[in-house]
Each structure stands twice: as structure tokens, then as C-alpha cells.
Design a protein around this motif. Structure first.
Motif, PDB file in Angstrom:
ATOM      1  N   ALA A   1       1.517  17.073 -15.442  1.00 61.21           N
ATOM      2  CA  ALA A   1       0.411  16.851 -16.422  1.00 61.21           C
ATOM      3  C   ALA A   1      -0.823  17.630 -16.189  1.00 61.21           C
ATOM      4  O   ALA A   1      -1.891  17.230 -16.953  1.00 61.21           O
ATOM      5  CB  ALA A   1      -0.019  15.367 -16.428  1.00 61.21           C
ATOM      6  N   GLY A   2      -0.931  18.320 -15.406  1.00 58.32           N
ATOM      7  CA  GLY A   2      -2.208  19.518 -15.206  1.00 58.32           C
ATOM      8  C   GLY A   2      -3.076  18.750 -14.493  1.00 58.32           C
ATOM      9  O   GLY A   2      -4.346  19.088 -14.459  1.00 58.32           O
ATOM     10  N   ARG A   3      -2.761  17.802 -13.553  1.00 61.74           N
ATOM     11  CA  ARG A   3      -3.867  16.836 -12.772  1.00 61.74           C
ATOM     12  C   ARG A   3      -3.330  17.074 -11.294  1.00 61.74           C
ATOM     13  O   ARG A   3      -3.603  16.094 -10.684  1.00 61.74           O
ATOM     14  CB  ARG A   3      -3.792  15.396 -13.081  1.00 61.74           C
ATOM     15  CG  ARG A   3      -4.073  15.273 -14.693  1.00 61.74           C
ATOM     16  CD  ARG A   3      -3.795  13.747 -14.981  1.00 61.74           C
ATOM     17  NE  ARG A   3      -4.107  12.793 -14.035  1.00 61.74           N
ATOM     18  CZ  ARG A   3      -3.702  11.624 -13.791  1.00 61.74           C
ATOM     19  NH1 ARG A   3      -2.457  11.443 -14.209  1.00 61.74           N
ATOM     20  NH2 ARG A   3      -4.223  10.835 -12.876  1.00 61.74           N
ATOM     21  N   ALA A   4      -3.161  18.034 -10.808  1.00 63.51           N
ATOM     22  CA  ALA A   4      -2.851  18.426  -9.369  1.00 63.51           C
ATOM     23  C   ALA A   4      -4.192  18.003  -8.534  1.00 63.51           C
ATOM     24  O   ALA A   4      -3.904  17.489  -7.339  1.00 63.51           O
ATOM     25  CB  ALA A   4      -2.722  19.869  -9.102  1.00 63.51           C
ATOM     26  N   GLU A   5      -5.348  18.177  -9.160  1.00 65.84           N
ATOM     27  CA  GLU A   5      -6.353  17.809  -8.180  1.00 65.84           C
ATOM     28  C   GLU A   5      -6.492  16.080  -8.146  1.00 65.84           C
ATOM     29  O   GLU A   5      -7.395  15.793  -7.154  1.00 65.84           O
ATOM     30  CB  GLU A   5      -7.860  18.169  -8.837  1.00 65.84           C
ATOM     31  CG  GLU A   5      -8.096  19.773  -8.750  1.00 65.84           C
ATOM     32  CD  GLU A   5      -9.477  19.939  -8.883  1.00 65.84           C
ATOM     33  OE1 GLU A   5     -10.049  19.090  -9.571  1.00 65.84           O
ATOM     34  OE2 GLU A   5      -9.918  20.838  -8.530  1.00 65.84           O
ATOM     35  N   ASP A   6      -5.762  15.544  -9.043  1.00 72.24           N
ATOM     36  CA  ASP A   6      -5.902  13.759  -8.744  1.00 72.24           C
ATOM     37  C   ASP A   6      -4.646  13.609  -7.645  1.00 72.24           C
ATOM     38  O   ASP A   6      -4.769  12.327  -7.617  1.00 72.24           O
ATOM     39  CB  ASP A   6      -5.482  13.478 -10.069  1.00 72.24           C
ATOM     40  CG  ASP A   6      -6.561  13.400 -11.131  1.00 72.24           C
ATOM     41  OD1 ASP A   6      -7.527  13.767 -10.667  1.00 72.24           O
ATOM     42  OD2 ASP A   6      -6.378  12.984 -12.171  1.00 72.24           O
ATOM     43  N   VAL A   7      -3.873  14.359  -7.046  1.00 64.31           N
ATOM     44  CA  VAL A   7      -2.828  14.080  -6.150  1.00 64.31           C
ATOM     45  C   VAL A   7      -3.536  13.738  -4.939  1.00 64.31           C
ATOM     46  O   VAL A   7      -4.255  14.428  -4.309  1.00 64.31           O
ATOM     47  CB  VAL A   7      -1.699  15.387  -6.078  1.00 64.31           C
ATOM     48  CG1 VAL A   7      -0.945  14.936  -4.820  1.00 64.31           C
ATOM     49  CG2 VAL A   7      -0.933  15.512  -7.234  1.00 64.31           C
ATOM     50  N   ARG A   8      -3.331  12.312  -4.427  1.00 61.98           N
ATOM     51  CA  ARG A   8      -3.506  12.088  -3.116  1.00 61.98           C
ATOM     52  C   ARG A   8      -3.095  12.856  -2.049  1.00 61.98           C
ATOM     53  O   ARG A   8      -1.797  12.885  -2.079  1.00 61.98           O
ATOM     54  CB  ARG A   8      -3.652  10.572  -2.837  1.00 61.98           C
ATOM     55  CG  ARG A   8      -3.969   9.849  -1.760  1.00 61.98           C
ATOM     56  CD  ARG A   8      -3.379   8.634  -1.162  1.00 61.98           C
ATOM     57  NE  ARG A   8      -3.784   7.663  -2.258  1.00 61.98           N
ATOM     58  CZ  ARG A   8      -3.281   7.036  -3.196  1.00 61.98           C
ATOM     59  NH1 ARG A   8      -1.742   7.506  -3.390  1.00 61.98           N
ATOM     60  NH2 ARG A   8      -3.601   5.950  -3.864  1.00 61.98           N
ATOM     61  N   PRO A   9      -3.750  13.815  -1.242  1.00 63.87           N
ATOM     62  CA  PRO A   9      -3.061  14.545  -0.160  1.00 63.87           C
ATOM     63  C   PRO A   9      -2.629  13.991   0.895  1.00 63.87           C
ATOM     64  O   PRO A   9      -3.372  13.088   1.554  1.00 63.87           O
ATOM     65  CB  PRO A   9      -4.485  15.533   0.006  1.00 63.87           C
ATOM     66  CG  PRO A   9      -5.724  14.651  -0.189  1.00 63.87           C
ATOM     67  CD  PRO A   9      -5.177  13.618  -1.272  1.00 63.87           C
ATOM     68  N   CYS A  10      -1.630  14.561   1.345  1.00 67.95           N
ATOM     69  CA  CYS A  10      -1.152  14.183   2.421  1.00 67.95           C
ATOM     70  C   CYS A  10      -1.523  15.297   3.572  1.00 67.95           C
ATOM     71  O   CYS A  10      -1.930  16.429   3.462  1.00 67.95           O
ATOM     72  CB  CYS A  10       0.558  14.458   2.498  1.00 67.95           C
ATOM     73  SG  CYS A  10       1.040  14.417   4.407  1.00 67.95           S
TER      74      CYS A  10
END
Length: 669
Positions: free
Chosen positions: A331-340
């Protein structure tokens, strides 16, 4: 030219077409109920299928009763597994996914009983058991057990089966020259080392329906001298490819301590570090090959695919941290992914037989929980460490109007300081993610404000979350003032000059992280002393072993089972915990870490005003980040399901602890 996006390109695997190229490899979430898929286990897999993974594989499922995997895994040993498999398959299929079961015999990794067997005699450094050579009769029975287990997978309506040939388990012990020294039909030559595996694969294939996938997880590098290496593993792969639909490439040997931890590498290990091993196998075979190993974002997965290192890319820890990783990225929201961030709370817990937990995601294992609605409600969070950040974000996501106040000029609490240690630098990515989320959700953040009760009352919140953290505990060590005693957080942030002694009384990785940080910023020498049996005594082997190696690399000396008795004449005088002789260490500075003391004096004043108060994180009781986040989740969940008024309470439901210490705004490390 733009890089092609291969992640969503369909892939033919045997008789089935997968919807993409990222999958959820075999792993144990530790959520099974009496060894069978229950509500939590099914919800865990449904959530990952909903995000769009191409294929999912259960953790290693024993085909006979096992003490090694008791309680935390699925057991495919009788008919009782079939209804659970059917419910699991239905849930994943409803989300458009594919689900396979990994089948295994623990073999040398078993901890007791008659099934501690292998290809040949071997001692497991992990289980501390001697495996004896399996007899021909035992192996005949085992082949039949695999076939029966595969038949239960078929009737359980799963999409296929993966056979484990990795990690030093039974079948892997026959493939590896390290552990197969037989001279019968099951060992000796390269070809005879394959005999048991080929017979198992043939029996399993005969039990499956034609539309089901049969794959293998191949241990392509034992990571032990004399073990199976990638070039010989490629020969194994070529010999087996006509029998299988895909090959998942893994490394490590669970019977050797360091080799066991190296295939789940924690931060700061490189990302995608086993892709070269997968490429060796891929160049040897024509069936699809899967790569794994610290792949934490979709761009890296796509790069592995574009480079031709693999046809499928496995992401476990990244999808534990955020089950919506794929959906958000698409959805173009990679910055919203909670990082491991690779702290490996997940791995250490599972190795100790606990259900899955995560450093950054307190919802793991609770995917079946219903979302709460806090629309129109208001809250104040005091303290911007992990507990406060998590509470504020969760409430804002649920529609609550949130104000977060932090006494210092930055968010992150003590974790911001601990992330200065090179081995925890990735943790800063999680703090940055929390800050982005608060900004996106419209949380009012007030920095540099030492909050009192009047400030809170003025805002008339329905809930006050006290997450004011803790201060480092002091050690009463007699000193003549000749050595500077430095606060541990100050040491992490600003460093210390000269020769430094770090003393750790807690026995986890905290002292090691301080020592590592100091050793990498120009100190003449750093010595880490601990009163525990050994450094990191309370931490899991998966993170401890790499840290021990790291301390050696940066030149930190270690002294164990000692405590400082006094400081005099420019030295730290140590004494043995058990009466042993102990050295006296010349030092310019002494840094001590003895845990934290809660900072929660704000609570009493808030209770006087009849406000509903939740005390969480280190303000309740200093522990780990995972505890702080879990308490934030629990506090917000209670807010969503109960009334709007109340008195002070703690995350565990008890009356709050009170302490007259200044509000530092720090939180769990």
C-alpha cells in the motif's frame, strides 16, 4: 531502468501456484494447545495469511512423542491433530494463503527416552545427552511414522508437507559427514548417507494427494568443522530434487551450542546473511529454492529475488514484529511497518519453552483479541519511554485524544541511551517508528516538562498512564574518591575517559552493552566484572554467545564471580563471591549497573484527585522492554472495556508502589 518487483510474481511450486514470492518459513510460535492448533495458533497464522504471504509452514512437528518439543509445538502423532489441521487450513485458505506442516524426528536433539538416536554416536552440547546409533528396525518404523503423519496432513486438508533435513535432527544427522560414520546401507558413502532420507520422502509422497506440495528444509551448512558444507549440500540437493517440489535452505546444527545460535542471528548480524548459501543450492537444482536469514524488509527480499539468489524468500521475525508487513508495503506505507530490530526476545523465549513474545510487538500471540474503540475519550501519558510510547500510540490508534509528556528533551527513555551500544543500535529504529506513528496519529507530545498532578488535572483526562520509568540503583561501595564513579546511563551517552571498570550485578546483557559501548569510543582499557557465575547469566544463549564473541573482538577483559569491596588509591578492589582470590584493577572510572528503582511519586498526587491511573513499565517494577509493552497493551485494553473513572492502579491490578524520586521520564531498558 527500474528494478523489477518480483515479490508479487506468482510462482509454480509442484502442483500449486503460489500468489507471491515471500513466505512464512517453519517456526514455533509456542501457541499450540495440548500439541494441537487452537484458537491462538490459528489466529496467529490467519493474521499473516491476511497480509498476503505466499505460503506458511508450521514449526517442526514431531512424528512421535517428544520431550524436546513438549508443550510448545504441534504433535502429529495421532488422529487428534486432524480436526485442528482442518481448522488451521480453513483459516489460511479463507485469506487466500497456503499452509504446510513441517514434519520431523528430533533424533540427537531429543532430551530423554529411547528416541535419543542418530546416525552414529554423538554428544549434544545443547541437550547434554548422548545419541546412540539408530537400528535398522527403528529406522523402518520411523519411515512408517513419517508416512502416517503425512496422511494425517492430507486428511487435515493442508496444502503440503515439508520434511526437515536441518538443524542436526535425525534425518540431518544421516546426511552430515560430521555425524554419520555408519558402514551399513544407511551410511559410509555419500549415496548411502541419503538412503534414509530418500525412503522417507518416497513414503511421504505416497501418502499425499497429487495436488499437495512436498518440500524439504535442507541444512546446507552445519557451521561446524567437519560438518556438511554448501558444496556437498548442493550434491544432496541435486540427488533429491526429483523427489521434491522445493528446497528451503537453512544453516546450523542444534547439537552444537554456537552453531545453534548462529542460524537465528541477533542484531547486529548482517541482513540477508545466508543468501549466498541459498544461491549455491539454487545453482545446483531446477526446483524452487527458498532463502532465509535476517530478511527484515520487503526491499531486501526483492533484491534477493532479483539477484537470483532464491525463488522464495522467508521472513519470520519481521512478520512476528508486524504481521501486516506485506500489506503495508504493497500500500506504499513501508514506513508504517513496525521494524524487527533483532533483539531476539522471540528466539530466546522459545528456546526456554515459553510462548512467542516480541521486543516490539506485544500483540503477538493475541491476534484473536478484538479491537477496542476509544473514540471521543481522552488520556494523558506521563513518560516517553517504551511503555509510555506504546500506550500513547495504542490509544491514539483506537481514536483516543492523547497527550504525552516527557521530562527530558527527547523521547525513548533509557532505551535511547541503551541503543548507543553498537549491538543495540538497531533499537533506535523502533524508537523512530514510534515517533513517526505518534506524529501521524496526532498525539500531542510535550517535551522538557516535569509534570506534576496539577498539570495533569488541568487537562481533565479520563485516564492517566504513569510510565515515568526508573533511575539506576546506587551501589554502596566505600571509596576514597580516587576513582570517578559514573552513572551507567551517562556512560552510555557521553562515554568515559581512561581505564574503566564496569561492574554488573544484574547478570543480563546490560553490563556487557555498557562495556561494548565504552570499548568502541576510545577508552584505553575496559574490564567487565560481574558478581554472577558468568556475564549474561540470565540472558538467552542466542544473544549471549554473540555478545561474548563481540566483547572479545573489541578487547573487553572479563572477570566473573567478583564484587567491588572498596575503591582506593586509583584502583577498584574486588573480592571473590565464593571466597576466591580476586584481582585489584587500576581504574580511572567505575561504572556500576545494579538495576533500577521505580520513579512514580506522581501517583499519590493523582489519586488524591480521583483520577483513573495506570502505572506501567519500570515505574511499576524495573524489568525488560517486552514487559513494559505488554503492560501498556493491558492498560489500554482495560481502558477500552471498563468505565472512565477510578483510582490509582498498577498494570497487574495491585495498588501502586510509591517512591520519592524525581521524575526522570526514563523507562525500561
Amino acid at each position: 531502468m527500474a528494478t523489477p518487483w518480483l515479490v508479487d510474481r506468482p510462482l509454480q511450486v509442484g502442483p500449486q501456484t503460489l500468489r507471491g514470492r515471500i513466505y512464512l518459513p517453519a517456526h514455533q510460535p509456542g501457541l499450540a494447545e495440548d500439541g494441537r492448533p487452537g484458537e491462538r495458533y490459528i489466529a496467529y497464522h490467519r493474521a499473516r495469511a491476511r497480509s498476503g504471504v505466499a505460503m506458511q509452514v508450521t514449526g517442526a512437528t514431531p512424528i512421535l512423542p517428544s520431550s524436546e518439543w513438549n508443550d510448545i509445538c504441534l504433535w502429529n502423532i495421532d488422529e487428534s491433530i486432524v480436526p485442528g489441521y482442518q481448522r488451521l487450513a480453513e483459516a489460511v485458505h479463507e485469506e487466500g494463503g497456503r499452509i504446510l506442516a513441517q514434519l520431523a524426528h528430533p533424533g540427537p536433539t531429543e532430551t530423554e527416552g529411547p528416541d535419543v538416536i542418530g546416525a552414529s554416536w554423538d554428544f549434544s552440547e545443547v541437550a547434554r545427552q548422548v545419541a546412540v546409533p539408530a537400528t535398522s528396525a527403528q529406522l523402518t518404523d520411523i519411515i512408517e511414522l513419517y508416512a502416517a503423519a503425512a496422511d494425517r496432513c492430507r486428511r487435515g486438508e493442508l496444502d503440503g508437507v515439508e520434511i526437515s533435513l536441518a538443524h542436526g535432527l535425525l534425518l540431518a544427522s544421516f546426511l552430515s559427514p560430521l555425524t554419520n560414520h555408519r558402514d551399513d546401507e544407511f551410511g559410509g558413502s555419500f549415496e548411502r548417507r541419503l538412503t534414509l532420507t530418500t525412503r522417507v520422502l518416497d513414503s511421504v509422497r505416497a501418502s499425499l494427494s497429487p495436488e499437495m506440495i512436498l518440500g524439504i528444509r535442507l541444512g546446507a551448512d552445519d557451521l561446524v568443522e567437519g560438518g556438511l558444507r554448501p558444496d556437498e549440500a548442493a550434491r544432496v540437493a541435486r540427488a533429491l530434487e526429483d523427489r521434491v517440489d522445493y528446497i528451503s535452505v537453512m544453516v546450523g546444527n542444534n547439537n552444537r551450542l554456537e552453531a545453534r545460535v548462529r542460524h537465528w542471528p541477533p542484531t547486529p548480524a548482517p541482513h540477508g546473511l545466508f543468501r549466498d548459501v541459498a544461491r549455491v543450492i539454487k545453482e545446483a537444482v531446477s526446483v524452487p529454492v527458498c532463502a532465509v536469514g535476517r530478511v527484515t524488509d520487503v526491499d531486501l527480499a526483492n533484491d534477493i529475488l532479483v539477484a537470483g539468489d532464491a525463488d522464495l524468500v522467508g521472513m519470520v521475525r519481521a512478520q512476528i514484529a508486524d504481521p501486516d508487513l506485506l500489506a503495508k508495503t504493497r500500500a506504499g506505507r513501508a514506513e508504517d511497518v513496525r521494524p524487527c530490530v533483532g533483539v531476539n526476545v522471540c528466539v530466546n523465549g522459545l528456546l526456554e519453552g515459553r510462548p512467542l513474545s516480541c521486543f516490539v510487538n506485544p500483540d503477538v500471540g493475541h491476534e484473536q483479541d478484538e479491537a477496542i474503540d476509544l473514540s471521543g475519550r481522552s488520556a494523558v501519558v506521563v513518560g516517553g519511554g517504551p511503555a509510555g510510547l506504546e500506550a500513547a500510540r495504542r490509544m491514539a490508534e483506537a481514536g483516543c485524544r492523547v497527550t504525552l509528556a516527557e521530562a527530558s528533551d527527547q523521547l525513548g527513555g533509557q532505551v535511547a541511551a541503551w541503543s548507543r551500544a553498537p549491538s543495540r543500535s538497531e533499537v533506535a529504529d523502533y524508537l523512530q517508528w514510534q515517533r513517526r506513528m505518534l506524529d501521524r496519529l496526532g498525539v500531542e507530545v510535550v517535551l522538557g516538562t516535569a509534570v506534576d498532578a496539577a498539570w495533569v488535572v488541568e487537562r481533565s483526562p479520563e485516564l492517566v498512564v504513569v510510565a515515568t520509568g526508573a533511575r539506576p540503583s546506587d551501589l554502596d561501595i566505600p571509596t576514597d574518591g580516587s576513582v570517578v564513579v559514573v552513572d551507567p546511563l551517562e556512560a552510555l551517552v557521553a562515554g568515559v575517559n581512561g581505564e574503566v571498570v564496569v561492574f554488573d550485578a544484574v547478570g543480563e546483557l546490560d553490563g556487557a552493552l555498557i562495556a561494548e559501548r565504552l570499548a568502541t569510543v576510545g577508552q584505553r582499557s575496559v574490564t567487565l566484572a560481574t558478581s554472577r557465575l558468568h556475564i549474561g547469566e540470565g540472558d538467552g544463549i542466542n544473544t549471549l554467545f554473540p555478545m561474548i564473541r563481540r566483547l572479545a573482538e573489541v578487547g573487553v577483559s572479563v572477570v566473573e564471580r567478583v564484587r567491588p569491596s572498596r575503591v582506593e588509591a586509583g584502583s577498584v578492589v574486588l573480592e571473590g563471591v565464593f571466597g576466591e582470590a580476586a584481582p585489584t584493577l587500576a581504574a580511572d572510572a567505575l561504572v556500576t549497573w545494579a538495576g533500577g528503582v521505580p520513579v512514580n511519586d506522581l501517583v499519590a498526587g493523582l489519586a488524591d484527585h480521583g483520577l483513573r491511573v495506570e502505572v506501567i513499565g519500570d515505574a511499576l517494577r524495573p524489568r525488560r522492554v517486552v514487559d513494559a509493552l505488554s503492560e501498556a497493551k493491558a492498560a489500554v485494553d482495560r481502558f477500552g472495556t471498563t468505565g472512565t473513572t477510578g483510582t490509582a492502579s498498577c498494570a497487574d491490578g495491585t495498588a501502586p508502589l510509591l517512591a520519592a524520586h524525581p521524575n526522570t521520564g526514563a523507562d525500561a531498558r
